[in-house]
Design a protein around this motif. Structure first.
Motif, short mmCIF file in Angstrom:
data_model
loop_
_atom_site.label_atom_id
_atom_site.label_comp_id
_atom_site.label_asym_id
_atom_site.label_seq_id
_atom_site.Cartn_x
_atom_site.Cartn_y
_atom_site.Cartn_z
N VAL A 21 0.57 -1.10 0.08
CA VAL A 21 0.33 -0.56 -0.39
C VAL A 21 1.23 1.44 0.03
N HIS A 22 0.08 2.13 -0.38
CA HIS A 22 1.00 3.91 -0.18
C HIS A 22 0.71 4.48 0.72
N ALA A 23 1.45 4.78 1.72
CA ALA A 23 0.93 5.49 2.88
C ALA A 23 1.68 6.67 3.53
N PRO A 24 1.10 7.73 3.91
CA PRO A 24 2.38 9.08 4.34
C PRO A 24 3.28 8.28 5.32
N ASP A 25 2.51 6.91 6.21
CA ASP A 25 2.65 6.31 7.93
C ASP A 25 2.34 5.35 8.04
N ARG A 26 2.69 4.88 9.60
CA ARG A 26 2.07 3.55 9.68
C ARG A 26 1.14 2.96 9.92
N GLU A 27 0.50 4.45 11.02
CA GLU A 27 -1.03 4.37 11.18
C GLU A 27 -2.26 4.21 9.15
N MET A 28 -1.82 5.02 8.61
CA MET A 28 -2.88 4.88 7.67
C MET A 28 -2.20 3.68 6.95
N ALA A 29 -1.07 3.65 7.29
CA ALA A 29 -0.53 1.97 6.07
C ALA A 29 -1.18 0.89 6.75
N LEU A 30 -1.31 1.35 7.63
CA LEU A 30 -2.55 -0.44 8.28
C LEU A 30 -3.78 -0.46 8.01
N LEU A 31 -5.04 1.15 7.99
CA LEU A 31 -5.68 1.15 7.74
C LEU A 31 -5.36 0.99 6.19
N PHE A 32 -4.85 0.86 5.28
CA PHE A 32 -5.08 1.09 3.84
C PHE A 32 -4.81 -1.04 3.85
N ALA A 33 -4.06 -0.94 4.62
CA ALA A 33 -3.82 -2.58 4.21
C ALA A 33 -5.08 -3.31 4.85
N GLU A 34 -5.44 -2.65 6.00
CA GLU A 34 -6.78 -3.48 6.44
C GLU A 34 -7.96 -3.54 5.58
N VAL A 35 -8.02 -1.95 4.39
CA VAL A 35 -9.28 -1.95 3.27
C VAL A 35 -9.34 -2.86 2.48
#
Length: 109
Positions: A21-35
């Protein structure tokens, strides 16, 4: 930033790579990965790892598998002929002692 995603299907299973996933930080990466990688399939947990933090050793860097000489693990590499001669001599002595013992018991002395 690119984050690599590893998914565990059931508790106790290994985490396997399932995408990124492309994300600016770990929290967003986890959220995008979950989705993107866990919403529609059974998932116990997800790991996200910055792609730049993953190290790699490939076949150009090192040869994998079967190249290590472990001949010391096999008994055929040891010299045991002297021990075999001692064993044979010991067996001959035991056979001779047994003959002498039987001769004494039988009264053939």
């Amino acid at each position: 930033m690119i984050w690599e995603v590893f998914r565990q299907k059931k508790a106790g299973d290994y985490h396997t790579h399932c995408g990124n996933v492309h994300a600016p930080d770990r929290e967003m990466a986890l959220l995008f990965a979950e989705v993107q990688h866990a919403r529609r399939m059974p998932t116990n947990s997800l790991w996200v790892v910055p792609k730049d933090e993953i190290g790699e050793v490939d076949t150009e860097d090192v040869a994998f598998g079967g190249t290590t000489d472990k001949s010391y693990r096999w008994a055929m590499t040891y010299n045991f002929e002297a021990a075999a001669e001692e064993v044979a001599a010991s067996e001959d002595e035991q056979a001779e002692a047994e003959q002498q013992r039987r001769a004494v018991v039988d009264g053939d002395d």
